[in-house]
Design a protein around this motif. Structure first.
Motif, mmCIF file in Angstrom:
data_model
loop_
_atom_site.group_PDB
_atom_site.id
_atom_site.type_symbol
_atom_site.label_atom_id
_atom_site.label_comp_id
_atom_site.label_asym_id
_atom_site.label_seq_id
_atom_site.Cartn_x
_atom_site.Cartn_y
_atom_site.Cartn_z
ATOM 1 N N ALA A 222 0.829 -1.129 0.089
ATOM 2 C CA ALA A 222 0.191 0.134 0.140
ATOM 3 C C ALA A 222 1.015 1.111 0.021
ATOM 4 N N ALA A 223 1.975 1.424 0.683
ATOM 5 C CA ALA A 223 2.904 2.356 0.959
ATOM 6 C C ALA A 223 3.676 2.603 -0.465
ATOM 7 N N VAL A 224 3.933 1.597 -1.297
ATOM 8 C CA VAL A 224 4.692 1.870 -2.634
ATOM 9 C C VAL A 224 3.315 2.287 -3.483
ATOM 10 N N ALA A 225 2.400 1.978 -3.737
ATOM 11 C CA ALA A 225 1.217 2.361 -4.429
ATOM 12 C C ALA A 225 0.788 3.805 -4.033
ATOM 13 N N ALA A 245 1.107 4.931 -12.936
ATOM 14 C CA ALA A 245 2.355 5.105 -12.084
ATOM 15 C C ALA A 245 2.298 3.923 -11.026
ATOM 16 N N ALA A 246 1.076 3.966 -10.418
ATOM 17 C CA ALA A 246 1.200 2.744 -9.357
ATOM 18 C C ALA A 246 1.529 1.422 -10.017
ATOM 19 N N ASP A 247 0.694 1.062 -11.092
ATOM 20 C CA ASP A 247 1.221 -0.056 -11.720
ATOM 21 C C ASP A 247 2.576 -0.438 -12.138
ATOM 22 N N GLU A 248 3.297 0.705 -12.429
ATOM 23 C CA GLU A 248 4.855 0.539 -12.635
ATOM 24 C C GLU A 248 5.409 0.200 -11.556
ATOM 25 N N THR A 251 4.737 -3.191 -10.071
ATOM 26 C CA THR A 251 5.475 -4.164 -10.870
ATOM 27 C C THR A 251 7.077 -4.073 -10.830
ATOM 28 N N ASP A 252 7.664 -2.907 -10.861
ATOM 29 C CA ASP A 252 9.074 -2.821 -10.543
ATOM 30 C C ASP A 252 9.453 -3.332 -9.277
ATOM 31 N N ASN A 253 8.981 -3.400 -8.149
ATOM 32 C CA ASN A 253 9.223 -3.407 -6.840
ATOM 33 C C ASN A 253 8.838 -5.164 -6.525
ATOM 34 N N PHE A 254 7.769 -5.503 -6.974
ATOM 35 C CA PHE A 254 7.273 -6.785 -6.563
ATOM 36 C C PHE A 254 6.859 -7.490 -7.833
ATOM 37 N N GLY A 255 7.149 -7.365 -9.108
ATOM 38 C CA GLY A 255 6.941 -8.150 -9.999
ATOM 39 C C GLY A 255 5.145 -8.402 -9.928
ATOM 40 N N ASP A 256 4.918 -9.300 -10.497
ATOM 41 C CA ASP A 256 3.284 -9.402 -10.464
ATOM 42 C C ASP A 256 2.615 -10.389 -9.075
ATOM 43 N N GLN A 257 3.474 -10.237 -8.042
ATOM 44 C CA GLN A 257 3.059 -10.934 -7.085
ATOM 45 C C GLN A 257 1.989 -10.164 -6.133
ATOM 46 N N ARG A 258 2.073 -8.729 -6.239
ATOM 47 C CA ARG A 258 1.246 -8.037 -5.339
ATOM 48 C C ARG A 258 0.480 -6.949 -6.099
ATOM 49 N N TYR A 259 -0.774 -6.772 -5.521
ATOM 50 C CA TYR A 259 -1.508 -5.860 -6.112
ATOM 51 C C TYR A 259 -2.397 -5.063 -5.402
#
Length: 401
Positions: A222-225, A245-248, A251-259
């Protein structure tokens, strides 16, 4: 003896002088020193994060009064209603709500000398100005130490909760045209839920987020987003670009493992036009005339962090007096002892009841969250957030003491 306006003015100047280099923990003593020439006495109480208890700010060398329940005390009545509440049998002892602008912080307990009539408009006007200054100083001094934060806590928060609370804006804000208020539960264990808002010129921008998972992993997500969205928003990006921007960042920090599921909205405060994007989140509810008349169920895309570049923001036209109720599923999925969910219909029903009571928006949300917690059997199984936006000049007036 000086007239009351000059006495209060002297107290205000003295409080400003004493707090220029004061620590947060010095504020209670500085306030009392400032009103000592009036032969008055003040105790500052701050509301805890659950908004259930009013906790006294300690003064040096003085015993700290007991905490007081919001829902069952004269102090709580002042906090909930924003009115001056006298203590029974003590005409010169009063409770008054403590605010920073329109953000409810707690209450002040004041003992006035008998020669100051609490019914005199000049006395109450001076008291209100002094109260406003104390509220501003509580907010201004809070970042520089831990004393005021410690006073608000009824227990130790989790690491994730500490992380998110430090990132969030104040729970309430109002201008002449809009009121924005939010509440989070469980206050000391929240991890993946968050909210954000910014009001600039004639546009209010709001967002409610719910990160997958629980605890610190969800809190970091949540903090990254939230940070990515703020960076893009401050740079002037629109809804689509803020979501991307949140998508990127995710994805850059966690791959596709977190949303993160989220609703992002922009509200034109002059026309009432709303543009919004719903990223896999429960749709906000539109309240008009105190009744639910629709939901914001368009503008859909995949949750943030899952690539979905084709979304077009949806649009909605507000009418004066309308309210938008944003929520995460932690509130609607609260369960009683038989496993029955609180549900969206019950959430809307209680929101309509509180709207009919004419309560200020922050008090409406406080009571609505407690309705859900009363339904829940044991602790909440998920983080839960409510955020309400009211496009109403009347609601704006109601939040002022």
């Amino acid at each position: 003896m000086k007239p009351p306006p000059e006495l209060w003015q002297d107290a205000i100047f003295e409080l400003l002088r004493r707090t220029q280099r004061a620590q947060p923990g010095d504020l209670a003593d500085a306030a009392n020193a400032a009103v000592r020439p009036l032969d008055a006495e003040i105790t500052i109480y701050l509301v805890d994060h659950e908004q259930r208890t009013l906790r006294a700010v300690p003064g040096r060398g003085r015993p700290t009064p007991q905490s007081l329940p919001v829902d069952a005390s004269l102090a709580g009545r002042a906090f909930m209603t924003g009115t001056l509440v006298p203590v029974a049998g003590e005409r010169w002892r009063l409770w008054t709500q403590l605010q920073d602008g329109t953000e409810r912080l707690g209450v002040l307990n004041l003992r006035l000398p008998e020669w100051l009539d609490p019914g005199d408009p000049e006395v109450t006007a001076g008291l209100r100005q002094f109260n406003e200054l104390v509220g501003h100083l509580v907010a201004a001094k809070n970042p520089y130490g831990d004393a005021l934060r410690r006073a608000r806590r009824s227990r130790r928060p989790s690491t994730a909760s500490e992380l998110l609370w430090r990132m969030l804006p104040p729970l309430s804000f109002a201008t002449d045209h809009v009121v924005i208020s939010a509440i989070l539960e469980p206050a000391y264990e929240v991890g993946g839920d968050a909210f954000d808002y910014a009001v600039d010129a004639d546009v209010a921008r709001v967002a409610v987020l719910d990160a997958v998972g629980r605890g610190l992993h969800a809190g970091l997500t949540a903090a990254v987003a939230l940070s990515a969205m703020r960076t893009a928003r401050i740079d002037g990006d629109g809804l689509y670009a803020v979501a991307r921007a949140a998508d990127e960042a995710l994805t850059d920090n966690f791959g596709d493992q977190r949303y993160v599921t989220a609703v992002l909205a922009e509200i034109d405060l002059i026309s009432g036009a709303v543009r919004y994007v719903n990223a896999g989140h429960p749709p906000p509810v539109l309240l008009r005339g105190g009744k639910a008349v629709g939901v914001l169920d368009r503008g859909r895309r995949m949750p943030l962090g899952l690539d979905d570049p084709a979304v077009e923001p949806a649009e909605l036209a507000l009418e004066p007096g309308d309210r938008l109720l944003f929520h995460t599923d932690g509130f609607t999925e609260a369960r009683d002892e038989h496993g029955g969910e609180f549900g969206v219909h019950r959430l809307v029903d209680f929101a309509e009841r509180h709207a009919a009571a004419g309560l200020p928006v922050p008090e409406t949300l406080r009571r609505l969250s407690h309705d859900v917690l009363a339904h829940q059997y044991g602790p909440l199984r998920d983080d839960a957030t409510l955020l309400m936006v009211s496009w109403s000049e009347e609601d704006s007036r109601r939040v002022l003491v």
